[in-house]
Design an enzyme around this catalytic site. Structure first.
Site, short mmCIF file in Angstrom:
data_model
loop_
_atom_site.label_atom_id
_atom_site.label_comp_id
_atom_site.label_asym_id
_atom_site.label_seq_id
_atom_site.Cartn_x
_atom_site.Cartn_y
_atom_site.Cartn_z
N HIS A 100 -6.77 -7.17 0.21
CA HIS A 100 -6.83 -5.75 -0.13
C HIS A 100 -6.16 -5.49 -1.48
O HIS A 100 -5.18 -6.14 -1.83
CB HIS A 100 -6.13 -4.91 0.94
N ASP A 134 -4.33 -12.39 4.54
CA ASP A 134 -5.60 -11.91 5.07
C ASP A 134 -6.77 -12.31 4.17
O ASP A 134 -7.93 -12.02 4.49
CB ASP A 134 -5.58 -10.40 5.28
N TYR A 190 -3.78 -11.10 9.67
CA TYR A 190 -3.98 -10.53 11.00
C TYR A 190 -4.45 -11.56 12.02
O TYR A 190 -4.73 -11.22 13.15
CB TYR A 190 -4.93 -9.33 10.90
N HIS A 220 0.80 -1.23 0.00
CA HIS A 220 0.00 0.00 0.00
C HIS A 220 0.83 1.28 0.00
O HIS A 220 0.31 2.34 -0.33
CB HIS A 220 -0.92 0.03 1.22
#
Length: 406
Positions: free
Chosen positions: A149, A236, A275, A112
């Site tokens: 993501h 994730d 996570y 990111h």
């Protein structure tokens, strides 16, 4: 994103004996000038300077560089960035010099981070730095991202070039972070059609995900003809992740790794999000085994973190029971749109012959100038000696108490 999950992965890889089938390297800590090959020099300098004790003095800079909420300032932040970025840069260099076919850095994959800002727990974008290194030797680099993501930082960095094709499979919609990655986002200018986004809804399962993944990636490789692949394996996207919303099992997630490996192209593999730390360690250990063609027993061997794998002490995790909101018609529509974009690429882009830029190498010390009375830190000491004792079993394991990832 705490390093604890890397320690767990490291010890699980060791407990299965996978290190015996690999060459293990301690990477260099990336220098500020290396980080500035992508990131702005002022941002790198600020990361170097900021600390928990001084952050209250830099309210404006914290806001400008997006440090705080999702990207907290912590002790030794810059050294942490140097270590994981150095790992990916070194992995790319080893691939460039044909010293290995596959290079793994589970501590990397922080996709990111932007040129001048942190984002989503990511401070330095090691993937972009690794890809820039690979571009010195390869005309075309394929980047694949299976984190839940969107891989926005990597896509943004190469949005206007045809020398990197980015392919991201991710949750999209419902204001899910980072809010980018629509199927209509395909790149611009010379990079038009070289950004591929596969936006998914909650609850996608192994069968749906792997079928779509294999269809798209097979066509991408056939069309783009990459010289090297970078695979971000964010965990994730597993069922049960604290921040995720997919139904993937470790078998489904690792099936994507197995599929990419079969192309027999130079491959750089990184970690990413994840996570629920015990499942992250399970996943990346299984995928290390996949990359080594090693079958691992389901029962986890004794190791320093065994208590975290209670009560079953097994590698496999149950599938999620979240409803799959990805209908067959929706997935078919996405597939058609992606394949249509690929058809717009007439042929694999080439690049003019040019002199290969040198690898960055800046020595950390000059033996002639070292003060014999000055204390030298452990990392510098390690760089000065040949590590032929890096891994031992039992009491002779020098890294028994070390908290580095594999």
């Amino acid at each position: 994103m705490k390093p604890h999950r890397l320690c767990m992965t490291h010890h699980l890889v060791l407990s299965y004996g996978l290190y015996k089938k690999m060459e293990i390297y301690r990477p260099h800590k990336a220098y500020p000038v290396e980080l500035a090959q992508f990131h702005s020099a002022d941002y790198v300098e600020f990361l170097h300077r900021i600390s928990p004790n001084t952050q209250h003095l830099f309210a404006d800079e914290l806001a400008r560089y997006n440090l705080g909420e999702d990207c907290p300032v912590f002790e030794n932040l810059f050294e942490f960035c140097q270590m994981y970025a150095g790992g990916t840069i070194d992995a790319a260099r080893r691939l460039n010099h044909q010293l290995c076919d596959i290079a793994i850095n589970w501590s990397g994959g922080l996709h990111h981070a932007k040129k001048s800002a942190a984002s989503g727990f990511c401070y330095i974008n090691d993937l972009v730095l690794g890809i820039l290194e690979l571009l010195k030797y390869h005309a075309r680099v394929l980047y694949i991202d299976i984190d839940v993501h969107h891989g926005d930082g990597v896509e943004e960095a190469f949005y206007f070039t045809d020398r990197v094709m980015t392919v991201s499979f991710h949750k999209f919609g419902d204001m899910f972070f980072p809010g980018t990655g629509d199927v209509k986002d395909i790149g611009e200018r010379e990079g038009k059609y070289y950004a591929i986004n596969v936006p998914l809804k909650d609850g996608i399962d192994d069968a749906s995900f792997t079928r779509l993944f294999k269809t798209i990636i097979a066509k991408v490789v056939e069309t783009y003809l990459p010289g090297v692949i970078v695979l971000q394996c964010g965990a994730d996207s597993l069922a049960g992740d604290r921040l995720g919303c997919f139904n993937l099992s470790i078998e489904g997630h690792s099936e994507c790794v197995k599929f990419v490996k079969k192309f027999n192209l130079p491959l750089l593999v990184t970690g990413g999000g994840g996570y629920t730390k015990e499942n992250v360690a399970r996943c990346w250990t299984v995928e290390t085994g996949v990359l080594l063609d090693a079958d691992l027993p389901n029962e986890i061997p004794e190791n320093e973190y065994i208590k975290y794998f209670a009560p079953d002490y097994t590698l496999k995790i149950p599938n999620g029971n979240m409803e799959n909101l990805n209908s067959k018609s929706y997935l078919s529509t996405i597939k058609v749109q992606v394949l249509e974009s690929l058809r717009c690429i007439q042929h694999a882009p080439g690049v003019q012959m040019q002199e290969v830029p040198p690898d960055f190498y800046i020595p950390e010390f000059d033996e002639d100038e070292q003060n014999p009375d000055e204390r030298v830190d452990q990392h510098t000491t390690d760089k000065q000696i040949q590590r032929d004792d890096e891994y031992f079993e039992g009491d002779n394991d020098n890294d028994h108490n070390m908290e580095d990832g594999p």
